[in-house]
Design a protein around this motif. Structure first.
Motif, PDB file in Angstrom:
ATOM      1  N   GLY A  24      -0.678  -5.251  -1.119  1.00 23.65           N
ATOM      2  CA  GLY A  24      -1.633  -4.304  -0.565  1.00 23.65           C
ATOM      3  C   GLY A  24      -2.405  -4.930   0.592  1.00 23.65           C
ATOM      4  N   CYS A  25      -2.747  -6.209   0.454  1.00 20.70           N
ATOM      5  CA  CYS A  25      -3.410  -6.933   1.549  1.00 20.70           C
ATOM      6  C   CYS A  25      -2.485  -7.068   2.757  1.00 20.70           C
ATOM      7  CB  CYS A  25      -3.837  -8.322   1.079  1.00 20.70           C
ATOM      8  SG  CYS A  25      -5.276  -8.318  -0.013  1.00 20.70           S
ATOM      9  N   ALA A  26      -1.196  -7.334   2.497  1.00 16.62           N
ATOM     10  CA  ALA A  26      -0.232  -7.435   3.604  1.00 16.62           C
ATOM     11  C   ALA A  26      -0.143  -6.110   4.358  1.00 16.62           C
ATOM     12  CB  ALA A  26       1.135  -7.835   3.063  1.00 16.62           C
ATOM     13  N   ASP A 199      14.439   1.062 -12.284  1.00 16.75           N
ATOM     14  CA  ASP A 199      14.995  -0.268 -12.023  1.00 16.75           C
ATOM     15  C   ASP A 199      15.705  -0.303 -10.671  1.00 16.75           C
ATOM     16  OD1 ASP A 199      15.235  -2.872 -13.525  1.00 16.75           O
ATOM     17  OD2 ASP A 199      17.337  -2.595 -12.968  1.00 16.75           O
ATOM     18  N   VAL A 200      16.438   0.759 -10.347  1.00 16.25           N
ATOM     19  CA  VAL A 200      17.113   0.832  -9.045  1.00 16.25           C
ATOM     20  C   VAL A 200      16.092   0.827  -7.914  1.00 16.25           C
ATOM     21  CG1 VAL A 200      18.528   2.283  -7.551  1.00 16.25           C
ATOM     22  CG2 VAL A 200      19.169   1.987  -9.934  1.00 16.25           C
ATOM     23  N   LEU A 201      15.055   1.660  -8.040  1.00 13.22           N
ATOM     24  CA  LEU A 201      14.031   1.736  -6.999  1.00 13.22           C
ATOM     25  C   LEU A 201      13.297   0.400  -6.843  1.00 13.22           C
ATOM     26  CD1 LEU A 201      12.512   5.266  -7.719  1.00 13.22           C
ATOM     27  CD2 LEU A 201      14.044   4.623  -5.849  1.00 13.22           C
ATOM     28  N   LYS A 202      12.955  -0.225  -7.971  1.00 13.91           N
ATOM     29  CA  LYS A 202      12.219  -1.495  -7.927  1.00 13.91           C
ATOM     30  C   LYS A 202      13.060  -2.590  -7.266  1.00 13.91           C
ATOM     31  CE  LYS A 202      11.646  -3.623 -11.836  1.00 13.91           C
ATOM     32  NZ  LYS A 202      12.376  -4.899 -11.598  1.00 13.91           N
ATOM     33  N   ASN A 203      14.324  -2.718  -7.671  1.00  7.64           N
ATOM     34  CA  ASN A 203      15.181  -3.752  -7.092  1.00  7.64           C
ATOM     35  C   ASN A 203      15.473  -3.478  -5.613  1.00  7.64           C
ATOM     36  OD1 ASN A 203      15.492  -5.334  -9.439  1.00  7.64           O
ATOM     37  ND2 ASN A 203      17.100  -3.994 -10.210  1.00  7.64           N
ATOM     38  N   ALA A 204      15.644  -2.196  -5.258  1.00  3.29           N
ATOM     39  CA  ALA A 204      15.906  -1.852  -3.858  1.00  3.29           C
ATOM     40  C   ALA A 204      14.699  -2.179  -2.982  1.00  3.29           C
ATOM     41  CB  ALA A 204      16.258  -0.374  -3.750  1.00  3.29           C
ATOM     42  N   CYS A 205      13.495  -1.894  -3.476  1.00  5.70           N
ATOM     43  CA  CYS A 205      12.282  -2.243  -2.712  1.00  5.70           C
ATOM     44  C   CYS A 205      12.143  -3.750  -2.575  1.00  5.70           C
ATOM     45  CB  CYS A 205      11.045  -1.659  -3.399  1.00  5.70           C
ATOM     46  SG  CYS A 205      10.880   0.136  -3.260  1.00  5.70           S
ATOM     47  N   ASP A 206      12.369  -4.472  -3.668  1.00  2.41           N
ATOM     48  CA  ASP A 206      12.228  -5.929  -3.643  1.00  2.41           C
ATOM     49  C   ASP A 206      13.237  -6.589  -2.708  1.00  2.41           C
ATOM     50  OD1 ASP A 206      10.041  -6.239  -5.309  1.00  2.41           O
ATOM     51  OD2 ASP A 206      11.241  -6.374  -7.128  1.00  2.41           O
ATOM     52  N   LEU A 207      14.400  -5.966  -2.535  1.00  2.00           N
ATOM     53  CA  LEU A 207      15.480  -6.585  -1.765  1.00  2.00           C
ATOM     54  C   LEU A 207      15.057  -6.879  -0.327  1.00  2.00           C
ATOM     55  CD1 LEU A 207      18.502  -7.398  -2.038  1.00  2.00           C
ATOM     56  CD2 LEU A 207      19.073  -5.144  -1.131  1.00  2.00           C
ATOM     57  N   PHE A 208      14.191  -6.029   0.253  1.00  2.00           N
ATOM     58  CA  PHE A 208      13.805  -6.214   1.651  1.00  2.00           C
ATOM     59  C   PHE A 208      12.908  -7.438   1.851  1.00  2.00           C
ATOM     60  CE2 PHE A 208      14.897  -1.716   1.492  1.00  2.00           C
ATOM     61  CZ  PHE A 208      15.702  -1.598   2.621  1.00  2.00           C
ATOM     62  N   ILE A 209      12.268  -7.915   0.768  1.00  2.00           N
ATOM     63  CA  ILE A 209      11.347  -9.051   0.912  1.00  2.00           C
ATOM     64  C   ILE A 209      12.104 -10.350   1.209  1.00  2.00           C
ATOM     65  CG2 ILE A 209       9.576 -10.406  -0.251  1.00  2.00           C
ATOM     66  CD1 ILE A 209       8.862  -7.838  -1.816  1.00  2.00           C
ATOM     67  N   PHE A 223       6.178  -2.659   6.548  1.00  2.00           N
ATOM     68  CA  PHE A 223       7.249  -2.178   5.675  1.00  2.00           C
ATOM     69  C   PHE A 223       7.450  -3.118   4.492  1.00  2.00           C
ATOM     70  CE2 PHE A 223      11.798  -1.864   4.543  1.00  2.00           C
ATOM     71  CZ  PHE A 223      11.838  -0.515   4.190  1.00  2.00           C
ATOM     72  N   VAL A 224       7.401  -4.430   4.746  1.00  2.00           N
ATOM     73  CA  VAL A 224       7.536  -5.405   3.659  1.00  2.00           C
ATOM     74  C   VAL A 224       6.382  -5.251   2.673  1.00  2.00           C
ATOM     75  CG1 VAL A 224       7.538  -7.865   3.086  1.00  2.00           C
ATOM     76  CG2 VAL A 224       8.856  -7.042   5.039  1.00  2.00           C
ATOM     77  N   GLY A 225       5.159  -5.073   3.198  1.00  2.00           N
ATOM     78  CA  GLY A 225       4.007  -4.866   2.323  1.00  2.00           C
ATOM     79  C   GLY A 225       4.134  -3.602   1.493  1.00  2.00           C
ATOM     80  N   LEU A 226       4.641  -2.533   2.110  1.00  2.00           N
ATOM     81  CA  LEU A 226       4.824  -1.275   1.389  1.00  2.00           C
ATOM     82  C   LEU A 226       5.865  -1.418   0.287  1.00  2.00           C
ATOM     83  CD1 LEU A 226       4.207   1.762   1.133  1.00  2.00           C
ATOM     84  CD2 LEU A 226       5.990   2.175   2.851  1.00  2.00           C
ATOM     85  N   CYS A 227       6.976  -2.097   0.594  1.00  2.00           N
ATOM     86  CA  CYS A 227       8.026  -2.305  -0.413  1.00  2.00           C
ATOM     87  C   CYS A 227       7.502  -3.149  -1.578  1.00  2.00           C
ATOM     88  CB  CYS A 227       9.237  -2.990   0.225  1.00  2.00           C
ATOM     89  SG  CYS A 227      10.205  -1.926   1.304  1.00  2.00           S
ATOM     90  N   GLY A 228       6.770  -4.222  -1.256  1.00  2.00           N
ATOM     91  CA  GLY A 228       6.215  -5.068  -2.313  1.00  2.00           C
ATOM     92  C   GLY A 228       5.210  -4.326  -3.171  1.00  2.00           C
TER      93      GLY A 228
END
Length: 248
Positions: A24-26, A199-209, A223-228
């Motif tokens: 959220g800070c990012a 689980d799919v949504l969580k792993n897909a979001c995490d993948l961009f980090i 975008f990285v902050g939003l995904c995290g």
């Protein structure tokens, strides 16, 4: 090892909350820079993000033991694909967390000679491997459920399916119809299995980090902050509601 596993389980919820606050800070920092905020405000947000990251590393000290215990349990699964994916995923997570522990020691001043950049890259590399394996497991689960759903509905829809195929034109139209049916089946499977969808949504979001940190696929800080932040919220949901956590 058991005390470390219990410690990891107790600190998981707090670590997820700190993770949500960190990303959220990012996200807030990226918004401040975009809107032309003062350098002092941006610096304060970045410092808070760094402190939250260091706090998360402290709470993850028992994570490697927890991941190794999970790998020991997964190796006894009867399904060969699940056994391979879960065991490999937990082992990669264990190594990732071990690298993260070294980073914490370096950032805390306990190991000043450690090359932080090198260990950070190594950590994100194993994190990426773990996410790829987890997404492969998700894809396998989806495929099994789609085949089961299609097998259950084949008897009821066989006559209708024969009529559709009889009247369908060959070529692209028939391919389009098949893809449309597959997409409907996929959406029905995900809608009826919330743990798998999360689980799919969580792993897909995490993948961009890790992709961004390793320079394999550059994304904006916002975008990285939003995904995290999104993946952290989904993880918190699985802690608050354990039935939403995907089981082996």
């Amino acid at each position: 090892m058991e005390p470390w596993v219990r410690f990891s389980a107790q600190s998981q919820a707090r670590e997820r909350l700190l993770r949500a606050a960190q990303y959220g800070c990012a996200l807030a920092g990226a918004a401040l820079r975009r809107n032309g905020a003062s350098a002092e405000a941006v610096t304060r947000v970045r410092q808070l993000e760094a402190h939250l990251s260091l706090g998360r590393k402290l709470l993850r000290l028992g994570g490697s033991a927890d991941a190794l215990e999970a790998a020991k349990r997964a190796i006894h699964l009867s399904d060969a694909v699940l056994r391979f994916c879960l065991t490999l995923g937990h082992l990669n997570r264990a190594v990732y967390l071990a690298c993260d522990n070294v980073l914490w020691a370096a950032k805390a001043g306990l190991a000043p000679s450690v090359d932080q950049e090198k260990w950070s890259q190594r950590s994100f590399r194993y994190y990426l491997f773990a996410l790829i394996v987890n997404l492969s497991r998700d894809a396998y689960e989806i495929r099994v459920l789609m085949e089961r759903e299609a097998g259950g509905g084949r008897a009821k829809g066989s006559e209708a399916g024969r009529q559709q195929r009889r009247h369908a034109e060959p070529g692209l139209q028939q391919l389009g119809l098949r893809l449309q049916l597959e997409l409907r089946l996929l959406l029905r499977v995900l809608r009826s299995n919330p743990p798998l969808l999360l689980d799919v949504l969580k792993n897909a979001c995490d993948l961009f980090i890790p992709l961004d940190k390793l320079g394999l696929y550059r994304s904006s800080p916002a975008f990285v902050g939003l995904c995290g932040l999104a993946s952290s919220v989904l993880s918190i949901l699985t802690i608050l509601h354990p039935w939403l956590k995907l089981k082996p």
